[in-house]
Design a protein around this motif. Structure first.
Motif, PDB file in Angstrom:
ATOM      1  N   LYS A   1      -0.371  -6.506  12.621  1.00  0.00           N
ATOM      2  CA  LYS A   1      -0.747  -7.194  11.384  1.00  0.00           C
ATOM      3  C   LYS A   1      -1.503  -6.247  10.452  1.00  0.00           C
ATOM      4  O   LYS A   1      -1.244  -6.211   9.244  1.00  0.00           O
TER       5      LYS A   1
ATOM      6  N   GLU B   1      -0.362  -4.991   6.769  1.00  0.00           N
ATOM      7  CA  GLU B   1      -1.219  -5.114   5.599  1.00  0.00           C
ATOM      8  C   GLU B   1      -1.389  -3.771   4.900  1.00  0.00           C
ATOM      9  O   GLU B   1      -1.379  -3.690   3.663  1.00  0.00           O
ATOM     10  N   ASP B   2      -1.511  -2.684   5.699  1.00  0.00           N
ATOM     11  CA  ASP B   2      -1.634  -1.352   5.105  1.00  0.00           C
ATOM     12  C   ASP B   2      -0.368  -0.982   4.330  1.00  0.00           C
ATOM     13  O   ASP B   2      -0.434  -0.452   3.216  1.00  0.00           O
TER      14      ASP B   2
ATOM     15  N   LEU C   1       1.754  -3.062   3.033  1.00  0.00           N
ATOM     16  CA  LEU C   1       1.797  -3.939   1.864  1.00  0.00           C
ATOM     17  C   LEU C   1       0.880  -3.416   0.762  1.00  0.00           C
ATOM     18  O   LEU C   1       1.269  -3.376  -0.424  1.00  0.00           O
ATOM     19  N   LYS C   2      -0.318  -2.956   1.109  1.00  0.00           N
ATOM     20  CA  LYS C   2      -1.247  -2.408   0.123  1.00  0.00           C
ATOM     21  C   LYS C   2      -0.682  -1.148  -0.513  1.00  0.00           C
ATOM     22  O   LYS C   2      -0.801  -0.932  -1.731  1.00  0.00           O
TER      23      LYS C   2
END
Length: 111
Positions: A86, A90-91, A93-94
């Motif tokens: 997860k 998220e990384d 996605l950022k």
């Protein structure tokens, strides 16, 4: 007629009288000693059986405890792997958002 072998002048030995009562007493004493030894060995075996039973029960409880701990370990590892996955997502996605990719394009890549 053939001649018998052996000396005719052989001395005759008198048979000794046997003391049957002494032999019986000796055998009775040996029997009692063997019976006493058997009872002590039997008692020892019973004690060892009881000890074995407690040790087997202890081993069984330890095995159950090990299985329970291993299950907890597997659960914790899967939870850690999911959280790492997860965090990685998220990384990514950022990074994609920082590079200017739109949210629609990101959703298309995920599918």
């Amino acid at each position: 007629m053939p001649r018998p072998k052996g000396s005719k002048n052989k001395p005759k030995t008198a048979k000794a009288t046997v003391d049957f009562a002494a032999q019986i007493a000796e055998k009775q004493a040996a029997k009692e000693a063997a019976a006493a030894e058997i009872t002590s060995i039997t008692a020892n075996i019973d004690a060892l059986k009881a000890d074995l039973k407690t040790k087997k029960a202890e081993l069984k409880s330890i095995d159950k405890e090990i299985a329970r701990i291993e299950a907890k370990k597997v659960k914790a590892e899967t939870k850690a792997a999911e959280s790492a996955k997860k965090a990685e997502a998220e990384d990514v996605l950022k990074k994609l958002l920082a590079s200017g990719v739109s949210a629609d394009d990101i959703l298309a890549k995920l599918k």
